[in-house]
Design a protein around this motif. Structure first.
Motif, PDB file in Angstrom:
ATOM      1  N   GLU A 313       0.819  -1.217   0.000  1.00 26.81           N
ATOM      2  CA  GLU A 313       0.000   0.000   0.000  1.00 26.81           C
ATOM      3  C   GLU A 313       0.850   1.263   0.000  1.00 26.81           C
ATOM      4  OE1 GLU A 313      -2.672  -0.103   3.277  1.00 26.81           O
ATOM      5  OE2 GLU A 313      -3.735  -1.898   2.573  1.00 26.81           O
ATOM      6  N   GLN A 314       1.960   1.229   0.742  1.00 25.69           N
ATOM      7  CA  GLN A 314       2.787   2.421   0.902  1.00 25.69           C
ATOM      8  C   GLN A 314       3.703   2.674  -0.294  1.00 25.69           C
ATOM      9  OE1 GLN A 314       2.515   4.643   3.465  1.00 25.69           O
ATOM     10  NE2 GLN A 314       0.770   3.366   4.077  1.00 25.69           N
ATOM     11  N   PHE A 315       4.137   1.591  -0.947  1.00 24.21           N
ATOM     12  CA  PHE A 315       5.095   1.746  -2.051  1.00 24.21           C
ATOM     13  C   PHE A 315       4.535   1.058  -3.298  1.00 24.21           C
ATOM     14  CE2 PHE A 315       7.512   1.401   1.942  1.00 24.21           C
ATOM     15  CZ  PHE A 315       8.122   2.642   1.957  1.00 24.21           C
ATOM     16  N   SER A 316       4.407   1.826  -4.346  1.00 20.95           N
ATOM     17  CA  SER A 316       3.855   1.272  -5.584  1.00 20.95           C
ATOM     18  C   SER A 316       4.935   0.692  -6.492  1.00 20.95           C
ATOM     19  CB  SER A 316       3.082   2.362  -6.348  1.00 20.95           C
ATOM     20  OG  SER A 316       3.936   3.464  -6.628  1.00 20.95           O
ATOM     21  N   ASN A 317       6.179   1.077  -6.244  1.00 21.14           N
ATOM     22  CA  ASN A 317       7.297   0.657  -7.089  1.00 21.14           C
ATOM     23  C   ASN A 317       8.017  -0.525  -6.431  1.00 21.14           C
ATOM     24  OD1 ASN A 317       9.736   0.416  -8.519  1.00 21.14           O
ATOM     25  ND2 ASN A 317       9.691   2.591  -9.066  1.00 21.14           N
ATOM     26  N   LYS A 318       8.104  -1.647  -7.143  1.00 18.32           N
ATOM     27  CA  LYS A 318       8.733  -2.825  -6.547  1.00 18.32           C
ATOM     28  C   LYS A 318      10.228  -2.629  -6.318  1.00 18.32           C
ATOM     29  CE  LYS A 318       9.679  -5.611 -10.712  1.00 18.32           C
ATOM     30  NZ  LYS A 318       9.410  -6.916 -11.368  1.00 18.32           N
ATOM     31  N   ILE A 319      10.862  -1.756  -7.107  1.00 21.46           N
ATOM     32  CA  ILE A 319      12.276  -1.466  -6.897  1.00 21.46           C
ATOM     33  C   ILE A 319      12.492  -0.860  -5.517  1.00 21.46           C
ATOM     34  CG2 ILE A 319      14.221  -0.036  -7.664  1.00 21.46           C
ATOM     35  CD1 ILE A 319      13.186  -0.337 -10.513  1.00 21.46           C
ATOM     36  N   VAL A 320      11.586   0.037  -5.138  1.00 15.27           N
ATOM     37  CA  VAL A 320      11.670   0.682  -3.821  1.00 15.27           C
ATOM     38  C   VAL A 320      11.393  -0.335  -2.714  1.00 15.27           C
ATOM     39  CG1 VAL A 320      10.705   2.478  -2.335  1.00 15.27           C
ATOM     40  CG2 VAL A 320      11.012   2.918  -4.778  1.00 15.27           C
ATOM     41  N   ILE A 321      10.398  -1.206  -2.934  1.00 15.83           N
ATOM     42  CA  ILE A 321      10.057  -2.221  -1.925  1.00 15.83           C
ATOM     43  C   ILE A 321      11.242  -3.159  -1.689  1.00 15.83           C
ATOM     44  CG2 ILE A 321       8.552  -4.170  -1.373  1.00 15.83           C
ATOM     45  CD1 ILE A 321       6.316  -2.763  -2.844  1.00 15.83           C
ATOM     46  N   PHE A 322      11.882  -3.611  -2.777  1.00 14.48           N
ATOM     47  CA  PHE A 322      13.061  -4.469  -2.634  1.00 14.48           C
ATOM     48  C   PHE A 322      14.166  -3.761  -1.859  1.00 14.48           C
ATOM     49  CE2 PHE A 322      11.960  -6.896  -6.804  1.00 14.48           C
ATOM     50  CZ  PHE A 322      11.015  -7.633  -6.109  1.00 14.48           C
ATOM     51  N   LEU A 323      14.336  -2.475  -2.120  1.00 11.59           N
ATOM     52  CA  LEU A 323      15.352  -1.695  -1.417  1.00 11.59           C
ATOM     53  C   LEU A 323      15.028  -1.595   0.071  1.00 11.59           C
ATOM     54  CD1 LEU A 323      17.918  -0.002  -1.680  1.00 11.59           C
ATOM     55  CD2 LEU A 323      16.478   2.005  -2.101  1.00 11.59           C
TER      56      LEU A 323
END
Length: 432
Positions: A313-323
């Motif tokens: 919900e908070q992060f739409s970009n998977k690159i950011v989530i992985f980070l």
């Protein structure tokens, strides 16, 4: 009530860690306290005991005591010296050659023994003095030894990859994880050697004389049967000839026969080897017991779903989530031992990354490398303290030369995270 239970779980766990209570006890006590908030005393205590027991009721886990025993035999069986001599014959003529030898020997011994601590102590105890004789600072040698020994946790056979296979609930097979670890482990070793090359050139480290091809062949022949263990164990698993557990038993038999034939140990040494291995296994299994109980409590309280929903919900970009996940795991690795960290946090983060398209095998390699970095950093940093002790230098002396190596490891971590083929090429090639 569930929110209060979760808060109590984490608050009690971190409080116990700060009070320097052993990790296994911290996990078990905090799990029990949290569960008793929801159910009565007798069923609560019974549930914790039951989950601890069923947590290690796994055929795959039988591989751990066997690999621990095989590693202990190899550690005492003179295999380290043979690997060091072979590695030295290959790269000692390069600038900074002995540092390359340290890395290559740690990679080979760590892979064969399946233990980063064994690689740190066995290789470090030999290489630090040799490197000092040729002008290498002891703290630099310790930094090389500490970081390169972690490659053995990625290159199979690796006990921690077996633990992850258990924690993944069967979504990642041991065979696939073993074969997936090769390229990341080699990449990490090459990256460390690349930095060593830069340092060697700028500091003008000594280089040895070129070794004749005949002598390289001699050292290879002496190390051949040690190296052959990797082929037998991993090749047999990948080919489907035997399981990881059966391979671990074969590794023990092979290592024992090899050490006896070489004459490095005798039958009188085996009682002490068995006792040491049993103590190590007991510690690991108790960690697994309590960690599996906490993992079950996470599932009972719905924590994986809460964290998964929050991140998505908070992060739409998977690159950011992985980070973000990598940052969390790096922090976790600084204060928690590898085994409980894998068992506790795999059920939390695995659903998130799978929902974003990351393969469970790929995540296993990412998770292990994150925690490898944690082994090299304070305040827990098991390998950091072992490597510093072996080199007879203080941790504070090692930290400064260690920082560039840690940066190299983080760069490799990001490459492995965002380039799946580094981990997944070989499993897909072998259809695993």
């Amino acid at each position: 009530m569930e929110v209060i239970s979760i808060i109590v779980l984490f608050a009690s766990f971190f409080t116990l860690l700060m009070l320097k209570v052993p990790v296994a006890y911290s996990i078990g006590i905090s799990t029990t306290i949290s569960l008793l908030l929801n159910i009565d005393k007798l069923p609560g205590l019974t549930t914790v005991a039951q989950r601890m027991t069923t947590g290690i009721d796994s055929f795959a886990l039988l591989a751990i005591p066997f690999f621990v025993l095989a590693g202990e035999i190899m550690k005492r069986g003179g295999i380290a010296n043979r690997l060091i001599n072979f590695a030295k014959s290959l790269v000692a003529s390069l600038p900074g050659g002995l540092a390359y030898v340290n890395v290559l020997a740690s990679m080979l011994f760590g892979a064969i023994s399946g233990s980063a601590i064994a690689a740190t102590s066995a290789i470090g105890s030999i290489m630090t003095d040799r490197m000092e004789e040729e002008g290498y600072p002891r703290e630099f040698s310790a930094s090389v030894n500490i970081t390169s020994s972690t490659t053995g946790l990625l290159i199979p056979p690796s006990n921690i990859l077996i633990v992850y296979a258990l924690a993944s609930g069967g979504t990642a097979s041991v065979a696939a994880l073993f074969i997936a670890g090769y390229l990341p482990g080699i990449l990490l070793g090459v990256a460390i050697m690349s930095y060593i090359a830069f340092v060697a050139i700028t500091r003008k480290f000594a280089k040895g004389s070129r070794v004749p091809l005949a002598l390289i062949w001699t050292y290879f022949r002496k190390a051949f049967f040690s190296l052959l263990l990797l082929v037998i164990v991993v090749g047999g698993i990948v080919a489907g000839i035997f399981t990881a557990t059966e391979a671990s038993a074969i590794a023990v038999l092979y290592a024992a026969v090899l050490a006896l034939v070489y004459g490095d140990i005798t039958t009188k040494d085996f009682p002490d080897i068995l006792l040491t291995s049993a103590k190590t296994t007991a510690v690991v299994m108790f960690l697994i017991c309590t960690s599996m109980a906490m993992s079950w409590l996470f599932s009972f309280e719905g924590i994986p779903e809460l964290i998964s929903g929050f991140l998505l919900e908070q992060f739409s970009n998977k690159i950011v989530i992985f980070l973000v996940i990598n940052l969390v795991l790096l922090i976790i690795g600084t204060f928690m031992d590898m085994t409980p960290a894998v068992l506790i946090f795999t059920p939390i983060f695995l659903p998130v990354v799978v929902a974003l398209g990351m393969h469970p095998v790929h995540f296993g390699i990412v998770l292990v490398l994150n925690l490898c970095i944690g082994l090299c950093t304070p305040p827990v940093g098991t390998i950091l303290f072992v490597g510093s002790g072996i080199a007879n230098v203080s941790v504070s002396q090692v930290v400064k030369p260690l920082l560039p190596f840690l940066l190299i490891m983080v760069i490799v971590l990001l490459l492995i995270t965002y380039i799946p083929e580094i981990s997944m090429y070989l499993p897909r090639l072998f259809d695993l």
